[in-house]
Design an enzyme around this catalytic site. Structure first.
Site, PDB file in Angstrom:
ATOM      1  N   ASN A  46     -47.698   2.991 -56.681  1.00  0.00           N
ATOM      2  CA  ASN A  46     -49.132   2.043 -56.445  1.00  0.00           C
ATOM      3  C   ASN A  46     -48.499   0.736 -55.953  1.00  0.00           C
ATOM      4  OD1 ASN A  46     -52.161   2.560 -58.242  1.00  0.00           O
ATOM      5  ND2 ASN A  46     -51.111   3.607 -56.556  1.00  0.00           N
ATOM      6  N   ASN A 105     -55.608  -1.364 -60.431  1.00  0.00           N
ATOM      7  CA  ASN A 105     -56.064  -0.436 -59.327  1.00  0.00           C
ATOM      8  C   ASN A 105     -56.979   0.655 -59.632  1.00  0.00           C
ATOM      9  OD1 ASN A 105     -56.379   0.483 -56.572  1.00  0.00           O
ATOM     10  ND2 ASN A 105     -54.611   1.808 -56.961  1.00  0.00           N
ATOM     11  N   ARG A 184     -45.950  12.327 -52.852  1.00  0.00           N
ATOM     12  CA  ARG A 184     -47.141  12.602 -53.696  1.00  0.00           C
ATOM     13  C   ARG A 184     -47.295  14.069 -53.976  1.00  0.00           C
ATOM     14  NH1 ARG A 184     -51.129   9.219 -55.084  1.00  0.00           N
ATOM     15  NH2 ARG A 184     -50.407   7.087 -54.778  1.00  0.00           N
ATOM     16  N   HIS A 263     -59.068   2.221 -50.005  1.00  0.00           N
ATOM     17  CA  HIS A 263     -58.977   2.157 -51.385  1.00  0.00           C
ATOM     18  C   HIS A 263     -57.839   1.401 -51.920  1.00  0.00           C
ATOM     19  CE1 HIS A 263     -60.495   3.162 -55.617  1.00  0.00           C
ATOM     20  NE2 HIS A 263     -59.105   3.896 -55.756  1.00  0.00           N
ATOM     21  N   TRP A 264     -56.680   1.719 -50.952  1.00  0.00           N
ATOM     22  CA  TRP A 264     -55.341   0.867 -51.450  1.00  0.00           C
ATOM     23  C   TRP A 264     -55.342  -0.427 -50.883  1.00  0.00           C
ATOM     24  CZ3 TRP A 264     -52.052   6.071 -50.049  1.00  0.00           C
ATOM     25  CH2 TRP A 264     -52.282   6.958 -51.184  1.00  0.00           C
TER      26      TRP A 264
END
Length: 292
Positions: A46, A105, A184, A263-264
């Site tokens: 992140n 986050n 991921r 979202h990031w």
């Protein structure tokens, strides 16, 4: 210095029988950065690219949240953000940190907010991005597109479903590289990871636990922690409309939205995120005559 220089800062620490994995760099006022809850997530995935910038200003600590990355999963006797917040407080004790600024986050924002609710003296101020907890859906249907893709992946963790989930995280599809998907997938399908994620989300939707839990957003007006909410206008995980409840009810809040951003926020609007967050986190408190 590049982010690769800081990747070797990963260390582990035993905290009352729970192994914590975390990165630490920089000097000065402590800043704790808490990541989200997506498949294959860790503090490094992140915030690894942001660490060099924040480490110039702060003693920056990036822990893997309980149950994620290299940190163990404790007993989930309450909803996950409550449990995680208490363990972050213990983690701070072991690092000798009485209070800190926080960046959170998504799930990390909810954990920071829970910590501020339980131990307000420990959270000096917080900048939370696309965060649950203090925000609540107003217009968009639930579950969101992002959560639907996430739960589909947990039930059948294929590469195709990972790509489908990542697509809901970003506005710009060019950010979805094979390298990102491979990383991921590798992390998300490691032994025990899927089971831990199901346990974490299960605690949050368990009717028995929810009966005894008072949602943070119902207590929003009582919060005293100065809060900056950052939100991508094109967020499909926690849609932007959720920001407005918190923006209306929190006494000490600022809201900053980013166009062309999902979202990031820390990835798609990296430089703007760093600029806005650091300005807020380093801002001097106004004097007694500031409003006169």
């Amino acid at each position: 210095m590049t982010s690769a220089t800081y990747e070797s800062t990963l260390v582990t620490k035993d905290v009352e029988g729970l192994t914590f994995a975390y990165h630490e760099a920089g000097e000065g006022e402590p800043l704790i950065m808490l990541h989200g809850s997506g498949p294959g997530v860790s503090a490094w995935s992140n915030f690894g690219d942001n660490l060099p910038v924040f480490a110039e200003q702060f003693r920056t600590v990036m822990p893997d949240l309980p149950g994620f990355g290299g940190t163990g999963l404790p007993e989930l006797d309450e909803v996950y953000p409550v449990v995680a917040a208490r363990w972050i407080a213990r983690f701070m004790d072991h690092l000798g940190i009485e209070s800190a600024a926080f960046v959170g986050n998504s799930m990390g924002g909810a954990v920071a907010a829970e910590l501020a609710a339980q131990f307000p003296e420990r959270v000096r101020r917080m900048a939370i991005m696309g965060s649950g907890g203090l925000s609540v859906g107003i217009f968009a249907a639930e579950p969101s597109e992002g959560f639907s893709r996430l739960f589909e992946f947990l039930e059948d963790p294929t590469r195709e479903r990972m790509v489908a989930w990542i697509r809901t995280m970003v506005h710009d599809p060019r950010l979805i590289t094979d390298e990102l998907v491979d990383e991921r997938m590798r992390n998300a399908t490691a032994e025990g990871v899927i089971g831990r994620m199901k346990a974490i989300f299960g605690s949050m939707f368990d009717p028995r636990r929810r009966e005894t839990y008072t949602p943070l957003w119902t207590r929003a007006a009582s919060f005293t922690t100065p809060t900056l909410m950052l939100w991508g206008r094109d967020d499909r995980m926690l849609p932007y409309d959720q920001a407005h409840f918190a923006n209306r009810w929190l006494p000490e809040i600022e809201l900053h939205s980013f166009a062309h951003c999902g979202h990031w926020v820390q990835v798609e609007r990296k430089y703007d995120f760093e600029r806005v967050a650091i300005e807020f986190l380093t801002r001097k408190a106004p004097g007694p005559d500031a409003r006169s």
